[in-house]
Design an enzyme around this catalytic site. Structure first.
Site: not given
Ligand code: CAA
Length: 247
Positions: A98, A144
């Site tokens: 992220a 992820e």
């Protein structure tokens, strides 16, 4: 579609990736996509291809990028000609997580109230098979994102890891759950607790009660970051009605 975590070197996939410049067909003519490249590939144009394209930030998954991925997936899911979807990055990075610069000044209230990262889950709800073609860094949210896909093909340079602990936080997009199923509790704990990077090769399985309970406990702990949790408990002890401020 059951989730398969299958890591191996499949050269044909990367040969396909390298053909990118030969048959570019942007689904959104005029370049509406800022952070990804999108096209249909294959002899029958039946492979939906999404390439993460923020090279200077090692494909860090900013909000805009993940919204675009969602839009591209929507478009491929409704396209009757598309049979499968590939998500890839570059040789250097699938995605380095992220976007830390974007997250740096977020507050607990903003994250919790806005259900931060919830829309990432779109990747795991696509009805067509989604393949992650991974090389280079697949860290944090990058790892992820790969694990949300049905199949992972990993190149020789692929490095997986959940280094959030080094930032003072924890995985927030399924890392603690899917990594455990992919590589087992022991290795998952080691990776999450050390932030180390590895090449991995393991199958997946479903959520256990113990894991769900552990997740619940952590979310419970998170409420201790709020003023309202303090006020609620203090009001009980002082035998008065709590005055919550949504903080
Ligand atoms: N967010 C924002 N920018 C990032 C980034 C990220 N996750 N990862 C790398 N970048 C940027 C760097 O800031 C740098 O930009 P500038 O040149 O403008 O400074 C550029 O990409 C290149 O990075 P480095 O100079 O650091 O390259 P390196 O080869 O020395 O190191 C790396 C590569 C080991 C991947 C290192 O960049 C790194 O550790 N990145 C962070 C990895 C990480 O912690 N990921 C988890 C994020 S949190 C998360 O994902 C939460 C979740 O569960 C969803």
């Amino acid at each position: 579609m059951s989730k398969i975590f299958c890591l191996s070197c499949h050269r044909w996939l990367y040969a396909t990736v390298s053909l990118y410049h030969q048959c570019l067909f942007l689904l959104h003519a005029g370049g509406q996509y800022e952070y990804i490249l999108v096209e249909k590939r294959g002899e029958k144009s039946n492979v939906g291809f999404i390439q993460l394209n923020r090279p200077k930030a090692l494909n860090a998954l900013c909000d805009g990028l993940m919204k675009e991925v969602g839009l591209a997936l929507d478009s491929f899911e409704t396209d009757g000609d598309v049979g499968a979807i590939v998500i890839t990055g570059s040789d250097r990075a699938f995605a380095a997580g992220a976007d830390i610069k974007e997250m740096q000044n977020r507050t607990f209230q903003e994250c919790y109230g806005g259900n931060f990262l919830a829309h990432w889950n779109r990747v795991s709800t696509v009805k067509k098979p989604v393949i992650a073609a991974v090389n280079g860094f697949a860290l944090g949210g990058g790892c992820e994102l790969a694990m949300m896909c049905d199949i992972i093909y990993a190149g020789e340079k692929a490095q997986f890891g959940q280094p959030e602990i080094l930032l003072g936080t924890i995985p927030g997009a399924g890392g603690t759950q899917r990594l455990t199923r992919a590589v087992g509790k022991s290795l998952a704990m080691e990776l999450v607790l050390t932030g180390d990077k590895i090449n991995v090769r393991k199958p997946t399985y479903e959520l256990s009660l113990a894991e769900g309970n552990r997740l619940e406990k952590r979310l419970f702990h998170a409420t201790f970051a709020t003023e309202d949790r303090k006020e609620g408990m203090t009001a009980f002890v002082e035998k008065r009605k709590a005055s919550f401020q949504d903080k």
